[in-house]
Design a protein around this motif. Structure first.
Motif, mmCIF file in Angstrom:
data_model
loop_
_atom_site.group_PDB
_atom_site.id
_atom_site.type_symbol
_atom_site.label_atom_id
_atom_site.label_comp_id
_atom_site.label_asym_id
_atom_site.label_seq_id
_atom_site.Cartn_x
_atom_site.Cartn_y
_atom_site.Cartn_z
ATOM 1 N N LEU A 220 14.710 5.074 11.002
ATOM 2 C CA LEU A 220 16.002 4.402 11.064
ATOM 3 C C LEU A 220 15.940 3.223 12.037
ATOM 4 C CD1 LEU A 220 18.901 4.464 10.014
ATOM 5 C CD2 LEU A 220 19.494 5.925 11.962
ATOM 6 N N ALA A 221 15.278 3.423 13.156
ATOM 7 C CA ALA A 221 15.134 2.332 14.124
ATOM 8 C C ALA A 221 14.371 1.159 13.522
ATOM 9 C CB ALA A 221 14.423 2.842 15.379
ATOM 10 N N ALA A 222 13.353 1.447 12.718
ATOM 11 C CA ALA A 222 12.584 0.379 12.080
ATOM 12 C C ALA A 222 13.450 -0.410 11.111
ATOM 13 C CB ALA A 222 11.377 0.971 11.357
ATOM 14 N N ALA A 223 14.360 0.282 10.402
ATOM 15 C CA ALA A 223 15.269 -0.410 9.491
ATOM 16 C C ALA A 223 16.218 -1.322 10.268
ATOM 17 C CB ALA A 223 16.062 0.606 8.671
ATOM 18 N N PHE A 224 16.735 -0.829 11.376
ATOM 19 C CA PHE A 224 17.618 -1.656 12.204
ATOM 20 C C PHE A 224 16.871 -2.884 12.723
ATOM 21 C CE2 PHE A 224 20.453 2.152 13.685
ATOM 22 C CZ PHE A 224 20.962 2.262 12.400
ATOM 23 N N GLU A 225 15.647 -2.663 13.172
ATOM 24 C CA GLU A 225 14.870 -3.777 13.723
ATOM 25 C C GLU A 225 14.574 -4.820 12.654
ATOM 26 O OE1 GLU A 225 10.815 -4.560 16.365
ATOM 27 O OE2 GLU A 225 11.179 -2.592 15.452
ATOM 28 N N LEU B 122 20.371 -0.612 4.463
ATOM 29 C CA LEU B 122 19.954 -2.011 4.530
ATOM 30 C C LEU B 122 20.989 -2.959 3.935
ATOM 31 C CD1 LEU B 122 16.124 -1.758 3.829
ATOM 32 C CD2 LEU B 122 17.247 -2.258 5.997
ATOM 33 N N PRO B 123 21.592 -2.659 2.757
ATOM 34 C CA PRO B 123 22.632 -3.555 2.255
ATOM 35 C C PRO B 123 23.794 -3.724 3.236
ATOM 36 C CG PRO B 123 21.902 -2.101 0.502
ATOM 37 C CD PRO B 123 21.264 -1.601 1.764
ATOM 38 N N ALA B 124 24.181 -2.647 3.890
ATOM 39 C CA ALA B 124 25.286 -2.741 4.850
ATOM 40 C C ALA B 124 24.894 -3.606 6.043
ATOM 41 C CB ALA B 124 25.690 -1.351 5.321
ATOM 42 N N LEU B 125 23.682 -3.433 6.539
ATOM 43 C CA LEU B 125 23.224 -4.236 7.678
ATOM 44 C C LEU B 125 23.202 -5.721 7.324
ATOM 45 C CD1 LEU B 125 20.276 -1.995 8.903
ATOM 46 C CD2 LEU B 125 22.385 -2.444 10.178
ATOM 47 N N LEU B 126 22.721 -6.042 6.133
ATOM 48 C CA LEU B 126 22.605 -7.445 5.733
ATOM 49 C C LEU B 126 23.955 -8.057 5.388
ATOM 50 C CD1 LEU B 126 19.350 -7.201 3.596
ATOM 51 C CD2 LEU B 126 19.591 -8.064 5.927
ATOM 52 N N THR B 127 24.886 -7.250 4.878
ATOM 53 C CA THR B 127 26.211 -7.750 4.521
ATOM 54 C C THR B 127 27.092 -7.938 5.753
ATOM 55 O OG1 THR B 127 26.139 -6.711 2.344
ATOM 56 C CG2 THR B 127 28.310 -7.274 3.203
ATOM 57 N N VAL B 128 27.158 -6.918 6.591
ATOM 58 C CA VAL B 128 28.053 -6.942 7.752
ATOM 59 C C VAL B 128 27.455 -7.750 8.900
ATOM 60 C CG1 VAL B 128 29.239 -5.486 9.448
ATOM 61 C CG2 VAL B 128 29.044 -4.727 7.083
ATOM 62 N N ARG C 234 30.753 2.591 6.098
ATOM 63 C CA ARG C 234 30.143 3.157 4.903
ATOM 64 C C ARG C 234 30.303 4.662 5.038
ATOM 65 N NH1 ARG C 234 30.669 -1.359 4.406
ATOM 66 N NH2 ARG C 234 29.250 -2.956 3.601
ATOM 67 N N THR C 235 31.197 5.229 4.249
ATOM 68 C CA THR C 235 31.461 6.657 4.314
ATOM 69 C C THR C 235 30.589 7.384 3.297
ATOM 70 O OG1 THR C 235 33.295 6.364 2.771
ATOM 71 C CG2 THR C 235 33.817 6.280 5.115
ATOM 72 N N ALA C 236 30.371 8.682 3.543
ATOM 73 C CA ALA C 236 29.426 9.447 2.722
ATOM 74 C C ALA C 236 28.131 8.657 2.596
ATOM 75 C CB ALA C 236 30.024 9.767 1.350
ATOM 76 N N ALA C 237 27.648 8.136 3.727
ATOM 77 C CA ALA C 237 26.554 7.162 3.738
ATOM 78 C C ALA C 237 25.246 7.761 3.228
ATOM 79 C CB ALA C 237 26.355 6.617 5.144
ATOM 80 N N ARG C 238 24.583 6.992 2.366
ATOM 81 C CA ARG C 238 23.278 7.358 1.821
ATOM 82 C C ARG C 238 22.225 6.429 2.405
ATOM 83 N NH1 ARG C 238 25.400 7.446 -4.494
ATOM 84 N NH2 ARG C 238 26.960 9.085 -4.198
ATOM 85 N N THR C 239 20.979 6.816 2.287
ATOM 86 C CA THR C 239 19.920 5.949 2.794
ATOM 87 C C THR C 239 19.920 4.610 2.068
ATOM 88 O OG1 THR C 239 18.355 7.004 1.266
ATOM 89 C CG2 THR C 239 18.443 7.854 3.528
ATOM 90 N N SER C 240 20.325 4.607 0.809
ATOM 91 C CA SER C 240 20.359 3.362 0.039
ATOM 92 C C SER C 240 21.465 2.415 0.513
ATOM 93 C CB SER C 240 20.562 3.661 -1.452
ATOM 94 O OG SER C 240 21.771 4.386 -1.668
ATOM 95 N N ASP C 241 22.399 2.914 1.325
ATOM 96 C CA ASP C 241 23.480 2.074 1.846
ATOM 97 C C ASP C 241 23.070 1.299 3.094
ATOM 98 O OD1 ASP C 241 25.303 3.034 -0.066
ATOM 99 O OD2 ASP C 241 25.889 4.718 1.209
#
Length: 281
Positions: free
Chosen positions: A188-193, A148-154, A139-146
């Protein structure tokens, strides 16, 4: 020739100079031969690029372009529909092993110093292709909105952040105007978890190592830098680290190879920090 909808899709996913050039650089495009972006709308720029690709101006094909974008956004239905009948991507490595999925979150906002993230991504992708053990999504030019969707998709095993870090450990993403948005390491760690357990988090940015502990709730291992990390040093660390993972090494061993790769070119490696549940290197 791609359908007109392709230009809209590429324009939505890669709307700005940084994201466009990261994608095209990963395919080996010579930037000097690309159409001038200027004031063109994103879809018009991509139409011009695709026309040049179709004429044979580059060493890659339209199919290669679609496949590379689909690797960045594997859950995007529009990209899948651009190549009807294409076989599904193989998701197994040597001897049927599952591929190690790496998600690269990359941000270099316009109000920060420019980083060569295209080169960093290119080297990670080359290592992955040569090893046959890894699948890299970005995810380039990554935003905060990217995030969680990226984590769930990939559903990555490894998350790699490349960009800027503040001296309090916050990581710098972008907003819709390509201006800095700071995210505290704890958030950010909480989002990853919340998205699921990770094998490793690589924070390839300045001052991120001081907050490495907070990521251990989300990942088995964390790597970062306790001091300012020069751009070229960060690129070399990435190359060595993913050479290790691609060779089937543990995250701890891969960190040692990343550190060694930095050191071979004369960079001070004392700023690098690695933590896992066995302790610290």
């Amino acid at each position: 020739m791609l359908r007109a909808s392709a230009f809209d899709t590429l324009g939505e996913l890669y709307p700005d100079d940084d994201s466009c050039h990261l994608l095209l650089a990963s395919l080996g495009a010579n930037r000097a031969r690309l159409p001038v972006r200027g004031a063109r709308r994103p879809r018009d720029f991509w139409m011009a690029v695709c026309q040049e690709v179709e004429k044979g101006a580059f060493a890659f094909t339209l199919d290669d372009l679609v496949a590379r974008a689909a690797a960045d956004y594997p859950g995007n239905r529009a990209l899948r529909e651009l190549a009807p009948g294409r076989p599904a991507r193989e998701h197994a490595g040597p001897a049927g092993q599952e591929l190690l999925r790496v998600l690269c979150l990359m941000a270099s906002p316009g109000d920060q110093g420019m980083l060569n993230l295209a080169e960093e991504l290119r080297r990670i992708q080359l290592v992955a292709e040569r090893s046959g053990r890894m699948e890299v999504s970005a995810r380039t030019a990554a935003r905060t909105s990217d995030i969680l969707p990226a984590l769930l998709t990939v559903r990555p095993h490894v998350v790699h952040f490349a960009g800027h870090g503040d001296d309090d450990g916050a990581l710098v993403f972008e907003d819709t105007a390509h201006v800095s948005t700071r995210v505290a390491a704890e958030r950010l760690a909480a989002a990853f978890e919340a998205a699921g357990p990770l094998l490793c988090v690589v924070l390839n940015a300045c001052y991120t190592g001081e907050q490495a502990e907070v990521f251990l709730a989300a990942a088995g291992a964390v790597a970062g830098s306790t001091e300012a990390l020069p751009d070229q040093a960060a690129i070399l660390f990435s190359e060595g680290f993913y050479l290790g993972l691609g060779d089937g090494r543990s995250a701890r061993e891969a960190f040692g190879l990343g550190s060694a790769r930095m050191g071979l070119d004369g960079h001070d490696t004392s700023c690098l920090r690695y933590l896992d549940r066995e302790g610290e290197l």
